[in-house]
Design a protein around this motif. Sequence first.
Motif, PDB file in Angstrom:
ATOM      1  N   ASP A   1      54.960  59.339  33.293  1.00  0.00           N
ATOM      2  CA  ASP A   1      53.474  59.780  33.016  1.00  0.00           C
ATOM      3  C   ASP A   1      52.860  58.906  32.060  1.00  0.00           C
ATOM      4  O   ASP A   1      53.219  59.106  30.653  1.00  0.00           O
TER       5      ASP A   1
ATOM      6  N   THR B   1      50.013  58.823  30.900  1.00  0.00           N
ATOM      7  CA  THR B   1      49.110  59.344  29.895  1.00  0.00           C
ATOM      8  C   THR B   1      49.543  59.713  28.742  1.00  0.00           C
ATOM      9  O   THR B   1      49.016  60.436  28.058  1.00  0.00           O
ATOM     10  N   LYS B   2      51.054  60.027  28.644  1.00  0.00           N
ATOM     11  CA  LYS B   2      51.787  60.481  27.510  1.00  0.00           C
ATOM     12  C   LYS B   2      52.456  59.473  26.805  1.00  0.00           C
ATOM     13  O   LYS B   2      52.422  58.392  27.276  1.00  0.00           O
TER      14      LYS B   2
ATOM     15  N   PRO C   1      45.620  50.803  37.189  1.00  0.00           N
ATOM     16  CA  PRO C   1      45.427  52.321  36.965  1.00  0.00           C
ATOM     17  C   PRO C   1      44.588  53.028  37.917  1.00  0.00           C
ATOM     18  O   PRO C   1      43.875  52.342  38.471  1.00  0.00           O
TER      19      PRO C   1
ATOM     20  N   ALA D   1      40.544  56.799  35.887  1.00  0.00           N
ATOM     21  CA  ALA D   1      40.978  57.385  34.308  1.00  0.00           C
ATOM     22  C   ALA D   1      41.236  55.994  33.401  1.00  0.00           C
ATOM     23  O   ALA D   1      40.887  56.246  32.169  1.00  0.00           O
TER      24      ALA D   1
ATOM     25  N   ALA E   1      43.816  52.879  31.329  1.00  0.00           N
ATOM     26  CA  ALA E   1      44.978  52.944  30.869  1.00  0.00           C
ATOM     27  C   ALA E   1      45.017  53.077  29.542  1.00  0.00           C
ATOM     28  O   ALA E   1      46.034  52.362  28.701  1.00  0.00           O
TER      29      ALA E   1
ATOM     30  N   GLU F   1      45.642  55.098  27.019  1.00  0.00           N
ATOM     31  CA  GLU F   1      46.757  55.747  26.254  1.00  0.00           C
ATOM     32  C   GLU F   1      48.231  54.894  26.218  1.00  0.00           C
ATOM     33  O   GLU F   1      48.846  55.067  25.438  1.00  0.00           O
TER      34      GLU F   1
ATOM     35  N   THR G   1      35.741  52.169  32.778  1.00  0.00           N
ATOM     36  CA  THR G   1      37.200  52.320  32.066  1.00  0.00           C
ATOM     37  C   THR G   1      37.744  51.149  31.706  1.00  0.00           C
ATOM     38  O   THR G   1      38.484  50.903  30.823  1.00  0.00           O
TER      39      THR G   1
ATOM     40  N   ASP H   1      38.915  49.846  27.930  1.00  0.00           N
ATOM     41  CA  ASP H   1      40.256  49.194  27.890  1.00  0.00           C
ATOM     42  C   ASP H   1      40.335  47.709  27.302  1.00  0.00           C
ATOM     43  O   ASP H   1      40.867  47.375  26.516  1.00  0.00           O
TER      44      ASP H   1
END
Length: 441
Positions: free
Chosen positions: A350, A352-353, A372, A375, A377, A379, A401, A405
């Motif tokens: 994941d 996003t973690k 991505p 949303a 990338a 994270e 987004t 980024d």
Amino acid sequence: MAYKKKLPLDPVTVTIESLSHDGRGISHVNGKVVFIDEALPGESVDFVYTDSRRDYAEGKVVKLHDRNPHRVDPACPYFGSCGGCSFQHVDDAEQIQFKEDLLREQFRRIGKVEIPQIWEALTGPHWGYRTKARMGVKWVAKKGRVLVGFRERRNPYLAEIDACKVMHPIVGEKLTLLGDMIAGLTIKDKIPQIEVAIGDSECVLAFRVLEMPTTEDKQRMREFAHRHQISICLQPKGPDSIVPLDGEPEVIPSYALPEFGVKFNFRPAMFTQVNYDINRQMIARALAALELTKADRVLDLFCGLGNFTLPLATRAGYVVGIEGDTPLVNHARENARLNRLDNVEFHVADLTKDVRDQPWSQQKFTKVLLDPSRAGASEVLHNFKHWRPERIVYVSCNPSTLARDAGILVNELGYQLVKAGVMDMFPQTAHVESIALFVKP
């Protein structure tokens, strides 16, 4: 519905000032911004309100007084009612210009970054390009017919269309025939959608069924499929439940990238790019920009079923693909085996973690490719301090987004934006697919 009665009924005359990010004309009435469908900058139009909120209002053109020079007559008779397209009233060259201008504006406003060089836009067929879609299905008793297609513009109801000019003709020209076939089934009101998956030489339609068809229903579907050289599958539950009709072989759609000598098999509900022509050009551009050699270790983030990973593996020394969807990763591994590529590995993560504790993340990579979801990338970008890639290619389906980024990569991580550009993955719509190249100075 009482809320709707408060809308002014009389047309209002305005001049269109600019375009919004989704391709609607922008004007102001009594200080409030109004977004007007099918209106272009410089045009004087009469519009009627379709919605009004505290901060903004929406409307649609009812009369055109002055035409923008880039306005054209829509090629599809359902344009305006069907929500599948929003840009058919703009000529092809101006559609690209709008998307490039939007990309520049988003980079400047959101990312605080100027694009030094705009890549020449990647363009392809303007019609009949769409090979992947989820179409709605609805039995309408009052009309005595089954509708197949897309939602109405800004409305949850299915549009009443007989054909779709942006869909691949094998499906786009058969919507009425599909509806007629479904109308003859006992479960005509138990089919909410059809997943369309078209490969280079295969067409699979996966019918979501809330109730299993009868033997007679299946025979009717089978005859239709044979007549039109397509494969019909049933989906009683989630995507993993898709199966062929009884007695029919399983047809696995596939697409090839001849330039790289690789081929992809995929299942109907899996994500693939909708426009094969642009996809091939996009992969070629991305790999050229990365300037790959056999000394490179490349990280492909949000890799899906390996659309970039496998071509990367034909040029680089070693490639690691990361994706959060386990079925996609399993399929990517299968495609790597199919193509006899042994210098590639895939992992489920994941993104996003925090992924710093994962073994693959503790390695070093010379080049990175990101593709991505909408949303973005953000994270995962902090990991670049450890990976320290020399070159980064970022493929995006959402310019806002990407711009955010890009701001992180340039203003916080010290990368230099070399160039960016648009790829016309979705002609006749305001959807912007883009690509950017960053290098470590």
